[in-house]
Design a protein around this motif. Structure first.
Motif, mmCIF file in Angstrom:
data_model
loop_
_atom_site.group_PDB
_atom_site.id
_atom_site.type_symbol
_atom_site.label_atom_id
_atom_site.label_comp_id
_atom_site.label_asym_id
_atom_site.label_seq_id
_atom_site.Cartn_x
_atom_site.Cartn_y
_atom_site.Cartn_z
ATOM 1 N N GLN A 93 0.837 -1.193 0.000
ATOM 2 C CA GLN A 93 0.000 0.000 0.000
ATOM 3 C C GLN A 93 0.870 1.240 0.000
ATOM 4 O OE1 GLN A 93 -1.525 2.675 1.622
ATOM 5 N NE2 GLN A 93 -3.697 2.252 1.830
ATOM 6 N N ILE A 94 0.654 2.158 -0.939
ATOM 7 C CA ILE A 94 1.567 3.269 -1.152
ATOM 8 C C ILE A 94 1.576 4.271 0.000
ATOM 9 C CG2 ILE A 94 -0.122 4.667 -2.428
ATOM 10 C CD1 ILE A 94 2.215 5.523 -4.245
ATOM 11 N N LEU A 95 0.437 4.508 0.653
ATOM 12 C CA LEU A 95 0.379 5.506 1.721
ATOM 13 C C LEU A 95 1.191 5.087 2.941
ATOM 14 C CD1 LEU A 95 -3.316 6.821 1.855
ATOM 15 C CD2 LEU A 95 -1.273 8.059 1.157
ATOM 16 N N VAL A 99 -9.025 0.110 -12.290
ATOM 17 C CA VAL A 99 -9.304 1.148 -11.287
ATOM 18 C C VAL A 99 -9.225 0.498 -9.904
ATOM 19 C CG1 VAL A 99 -10.943 2.836 -10.377
ATOM 20 C CG2 VAL A 99 -10.798 2.437 -12.847
ATOM 21 N N ALA A 100 -8.385 1.058 -9.008
ATOM 22 C CA ALA A 100 -8.199 0.475 -7.684
ATOM 23 C C ALA A 100 -8.176 1.569 -6.631
ATOM 24 C CB ALA A 100 -6.912 -0.335 -7.630
ATOM 25 N N LEU A 101 -8.553 1.217 -5.412
ATOM 26 C CA LEU A 101 -8.564 2.137 -4.272
ATOM 27 C C LEU A 101 -7.699 1.550 -3.161
ATOM 28 C CD1 LEU A 101 -9.854 4.777 -3.084
ATOM 29 C CD2 LEU A 101 -11.538 3.257 -1.999
ATOM 30 N N GLU A 102 -6.858 2.395 -2.576
ATOM 31 C CA GLU A 102 -6.008 1.979 -1.460
ATOM 32 C C GLU A 102 -6.342 2.811 -0.222
ATOM 33 O OE1 GLU A 102 -1.880 2.023 -2.350
ATOM 34 O OE2 GLU A 102 -1.978 0.321 -3.725
ATOM 35 N N PRO A 103 -7.254 2.350 0.637
ATOM 36 C CA PRO A 103 -7.574 3.070 1.876
ATOM 37 C C PRO A 103 -6.653 2.626 3.019
ATOM 38 C CG PRO A 103 -9.094 1.254 1.592
ATOM 39 C CD PRO A 103 -8.154 1.203 0.409
ATOM 40 N N SER A 104 -6.497 3.484 4.016
ATOM 41 C CA SER A 104 -5.718 3.123 5.195
ATOM 42 C C SER A 104 -6.229 3.887 6.406
ATOM 43 C CB SER A 104 -4.227 3.429 4.995
ATOM 44 O OG SER A 104 -3.992 4.821 4.975
#
Length: 315
Positions: free
Chosen positions: A35-37, A269-274
């Motif tokens: 995950q990038i964040l 299309v993708a989402l990365e939540p944290s």
């Protein structure tokens, strides 16, 4: 412009030489989180001077593959803190503060070799940039500030790794999108007392493809510990005092615990939540304040839209 290089491979692709505009994070300390964040390395950016992944500087790299898994590489790159305020087309080095040299030995096995991929890197760096710190001095008329420059540069070491440890199919296939569990981590230290970040370590785990209908999804947890250098800690206390605060120094060490995910919403299309919980945060990025930050919960997300794949560009 995040990359524009010339690359030459020799001796049956064992030797790889590349030079031009690039970011060394493409080749060294390859992100091992999912995950990038949450996949940041403070020593790499603040001490070694390597800019955020999307920004390019003048760089040169040479790598030699001793086997299909083992390789060594070395590189040099321009260190330029003003690159964050540019658009990628300004290629002069007038605002560069120095150069960084990196050398490493690494081991990497992908799904083309094993059902349980792994990556391990051990590197050393030297950043020639003179480090400027603000120091508070007391005069007859009160307190004032002066800049102290340490010309010795900064140097340190860092280790990182990732290992798949379990698969639902027990390793009978090399499918990169079947349910599996992986662990990862890293640790490093800078050798100079005036370095902004003295030490850092992180540890995490992720599960991929937990739902058969979403083979590209991953879910993970992570702990990230960072310790400030002694001069940086003192500076934050003095800055707090000069801003009307009590001058209490922050905790040199702080910890971030998080849960995160990568979820495919649509094709390409993708989402990365944290969700991150920061313990003992400090005012590193906003030192001139009279307040002391409290523990805090941070919620964030990054949306990825892969235009190249949507438009049918070749990989």
């Amino acid at each position: 412009m995040s990359k524009l290089t010339l690359e030459q491979k020799l001796f049956h692709d064992k030797l790889d030489v590349e030079a031009g505009r690039a970011n060394l994070s493409r080749y060294f300390l390859i992100p091992n989180c999912n995950q990038i964040l949450t996949c940041f390395k403070d020593i790499w950016s603040q001490d070694a001077g390597i800019s955020t992944f999307v920004y390019a500087t003048w760089s040169g790299r040479i790598a030699y593959h001793m086997s299909k898994s083992w390789y060594v590489q070395a590189a040099a790159t321009e260190v330029n803190n003003t690159i964050f305020f540019q658009n990628g087309w300004n290629w002069n080095t007038n605002t560069a503060s120095g150069a960084a040299g990196i050398g490493e030995i690494a081991y990497q096995r992908g799904f083309d070799q094993t059902a349980y991929p792994s990556t391990y890197e051990f590197l050393g760096y030297y950043n020639s940039s003179a480090k400027t710190t603000s120091e508070r001095v007391t005069t007859s008329s009160g307190s004032s500030w002066k800049a102290a420059q340490h010309t010795g540069g900064m140097s340190g070491i860092f280790f990182s790794g990732q290992q798949y440890i379990w698969r639902k199919d027990h390793g009978t296939t090399r499918n990169p999108h079947s349910m599996a569990l992986g662990i990862y981590g890293g640790a490093g230290t800078d050798f100079q007392s005036y370095a902004p970040i003295k030490a850092e370590a992180y540890l995490g785990a992720f599960v991929q493809a937990p739902f058969k209908s979403h083979p590209l999804d991953t879910y993970g947890i992570q702990l990230h510990w960072t310790k400030l250098g002694p001069l940086q800690t003192r500076f934050l206390a003095d800055a707090n005092k000069a801003s009307g605060g009590d001058g209490r120094p922050p905790s040199a060490a702080h910890l971030v615990a998080d849960i995160h995910a990568r979820v495919s919403l649509l094709p390409n299309v993708a989402l990365e939540p944290s969700v991150q919980y920061a313990i003992n945060p400090n005012t590193y990025y906003a030192p001139m304040t009279a307040k002391h930050p409290h523990d805090i919960v941070e919620v964030g997300a990054t949306l990825f839209i892969y235009l190249d794949k949507i438009m049918g560009f070749p990989p």
